[in-house]
Structure formats: C-alpha cells, structure tokens
Design an enzyme around this catalytic site. Structure first.
Site, PDB file in Angstrom:
ATOM      1  N   GLY A   1     -10.875   8.108   5.791  1.00 37.08           N
ATOM      2  CA  GLY A   1     -11.943   9.070   6.044  1.00 37.08           C
ATOM      3  C   GLY A   1     -13.256   8.457   6.482  1.00 37.08           C
ATOM      4  O   GLY A   1     -14.150   9.169   6.944  1.00 37.08           O
TER       5      GLY A   1
ATOM      6  N   GLY B   1      -8.056   9.182   9.390  1.00 36.41           N
ATOM      7  CA  GLY B   1      -8.440   9.263  10.797  1.00 36.41           C
ATOM      8  C   GLY B   1      -9.445  10.352  11.115  1.00 36.41           C
ATOM      9  O   GLY B   1      -9.843  10.503  12.271  1.00 36.41           O
TER      10      GLY B   1
ATOM     11  N   LYS C   1       0.884  -1.165   0.000  1.00 34.46           N
ATOM     12  CA  LYS C   1       0.000   0.000   0.000  1.00 34.46           C
ATOM     13  C   LYS C   1       0.919   1.211   0.000  1.00 34.46           C
ATOM     14  O   LYS C   1       1.585   1.511   0.995  1.00 34.46           O
ATOM     15  CB  LYS C   1      -0.913   0.026   1.235  1.00 34.46           C
ATOM     16  CG  LYS C   1      -1.662   1.347   1.346  1.00 34.46           C
ATOM     17  CD  LYS C   1      -2.556   1.450   2.565  1.00 34.46           C
ATOM     18  CE  LYS C   1      -2.925   2.916   2.810  1.00 34.46           C
ATOM     19  NZ  LYS C   1      -3.876   3.089   3.908  1.00 34.46           N
TER      20      LYS C   1
END
Lengths: 66, 270
Positions: free
Chosen positions: B199, B172, B111
């Site tokens: 989000g 976050g 990622k």
C-alpha cells in the site's frame, strides 16, 4: 507415455526421470523446484524418481515478485 | 546530491540501530519487492540505492519466469532472498509453494501470502493462519502478510510467525496507510517484528509506518513503478530512516490550540 508438464500434455519416453525432465525444461535456471502430483520432489530424489503415465508435473523457477 | 553521496551516511545511521528478524540481524529496515521492475539495470540501481538487505522473489512456471540473470543481479548486490507465496488462495497451495521455494532457493524463510480474491488481493485470514501453523511446524521462518487487524496479527504471532506484516492498503494501490490506529494497535499487541507491507505510495507513507512503531517496511510497486525507481528507492530509504529516528526521538503531544514557541515575556508595547 503422456504426462502433463506445466499444464501442457507432453509425450515422454517410458523411463524418463524427474532429473531428465528438469534438464529438458529448466530453461537455463539452476534454482528450480518440481512438484509431482501435488507433492514436492526434493532435488536429491530427482534422479531416482521415474515418471508414470498421467503424472502431472510443475517445473518452477524464480521470477520477480513482491 | 546523488545516491552515492548519501549512501555512506545513511548506512552509518542504519548500522547504529539494527533489528533482529528470524534470528538474523539486519541494519536496513527496508525490504524490497522485485515485482514490476522494468529492467535488470533498474533493479540493480534500485536495490543498491535502497540499501536493502532482504528482497522478495516469487516462483512461477519455468517458461513464464524471469531470466536467470535476475538472481545474478541480486546475488551480486549481496542481498538475502525472501521467496513469497504470491497468488496462493488456500493454505494447501501456500504450504506447497513454500516447500517448493525452499527447494529452489535453499531457504526456509518465506513471505506467506494467501489472498482471498484477485480484485482486492486482500489476505484470507482463515487460510493464512492455517498455513502459518503448518509452516511453523515444518520448520519455516514465516513472515506473514496480513490485514491490519490487530487480533489476527496477535494470532499469527502466537502461531510462531517470525514477523507479522500488516498491509497499509491493498497491494499496488499506493493508497498509503488507511488505518494508522490499527497499525499502532497491532504493533502494541505483538512481541515479534512488525513490517508494514503493501500500500505504500510515496516516502511519507513509509515514514508514517516507522513513526507508528513498525520495525521495517516492505514495498515494491512504489519503487519499481515510479518514474525514477532509483531515486524513489533512495527516498524510501531516507523516509524509513527518518521515521525511525522520529519514533526514537519521541514526537510532541498533539494540542488543540497553539502553544507559542517564542516567549511572550518582554514583548514590547508598540
């Protein structure tokens, strides 16, 4: 000789290898990765990679993360 | 109804609608991050309740890393690990971190996360694209965490990323999907899987992501920092599945005025 391990000045024997360092610093982790002076040291090269004075090492292990 | 009661039915639904990512097939469309998890017991309960098959992890200096038992838990749950490059600010740092993660985890999946600053944690598109190109050339399967910019999303897909992962809002923040239109445009503009990443605050955000056409949702804080992470993991699993089913079912067009669902024909004169 003096090297830097994870930002800390560390005194090591002259013939220390990356494999020796990992054994001393792995903290029980088996999935560890090592960077030497900004380059990856593949696991297969750990036993043959001898450290030199002034080397900067990062010994990394898995942690939680997004 | 408990997590255990619902899990088999959800698993059957998910199995009928798998999705391909990086040459692998997954039935769960929920990717879970481990950041912020309060305990290993909670982690295991949340992972199991979520039904996830892909879980993100990070690399840190060994003295600051979690106990080795976190990986034992994840191994026991049978999930695939997806290392991230969280905290990297430049393409150089991100590429090196991905290479280190490949050594540590024995996977060439990553990622890719390259942030522009520590206040917003928003992706730096220039460094991100540079890192993506380098990592694809080096044989990595790159899942790129990006902004909701459809053009940057297309550039990342063109660079060979296996998935484009736009944020709904900052990491976050729990602010949900601030620009649903951009997410839909981004989805429309690429042929690779799109994973809504970052989000998500609550279940309806995850459902919306799927209704907008995202192939999957990646979230961490919404579960790990919830009052009851196991229950929220189950809620997210249901929301992802519900949103996916709604997309496949086809929503009705929006209308300005009402349209009666009950016929006026035969209305009595009272």
């Amino acid at each position: 000789m003096q090297v830097t391990v994870n930002g800390e000045a560390t005194e090591l024997a002259a013939d220390t290898t990356v494999a020796d360092l990992v054994t001393a610093h792995s903290g029980g982790h088996d999935r560890v990765a090592v960077a030497l002076n900004g380059d990856v040291v593949p696991r297969s090269s750990w036993p043959a990679t001898r450290l030199s004075p002034g080397d900067a090492l990062e010994v990394l292990a898995p942690t939680a993360g997004g | 109804m408990t997590t255990q009661d619902l899990a088999p039915a959800l698993a059957r639904e998910e199995a009928g609608d798998p999705f391909a990512l990086g040459g692998e097939t997954f039935t769960s469309r929920l990717l879970l991050g481990t950041g912020g998890v309060p305990s290993l017991e909670t982690l295991e309960a949340a992972v199991r309740a979520s039904g996830t098959q892909l879980v993100t992890v990070a690399l840190r200096r060994v003295e600051a890393s979690s106990s080795a038992s976190m990986l034992e838990v994840l191994d026991r749950c049978g999930v695939r690990l997806l290392p991230n490059t969280a905290g990297c600010r430049t393409a150089r740092e991100a590429v090196l971190t991905a290479q280190l993660a490949r050594e540590a985890f024995g996977t060439d999946w990553v990622k890719l996360e390259v942030i522009g600053d520590e206040h917003t944690l928003l992706p730096d598109g220039v460094e991100l694209l540079d890192a993506a190109e380098q990592l694809v050339a080096d044989g990595f399967t790159v899942l790129a965490y990006t902004t909701d910019d459809p053009i940057l999303g297309r550039r990342l897909a063109d660079a060979g990323c296996a998935a484009v992962m736009p944020l709904g809002s900052p990491i976050g923040s729990g602010l949900g999907i601030r620009n649903p239109h951009n997410i839909a445009l981004l989805r429309e503009g690429v042929d690779v899987p799109v994973v809504l990443d970052a989000g998500i605050g609550t279940a309806s955000d995850a459902a919306l992501a799927m209704e907008l056409g995202c192939d999957a949702v990646l979230l961490a804080s919404a579960v790990t920092r919830a009052r009851d992470p196991e229950r929220m993991a189950l809620a997210m699993r249901q929301a992802v599945e519900g949103g996916r089913q709604a997309l496949r079912a086809g929503r009705i067009p929006r209308r300005w005025h009402a349209e009666a669902s009950t016929s006026f024909e035969g209305l009595p004169d009272l």
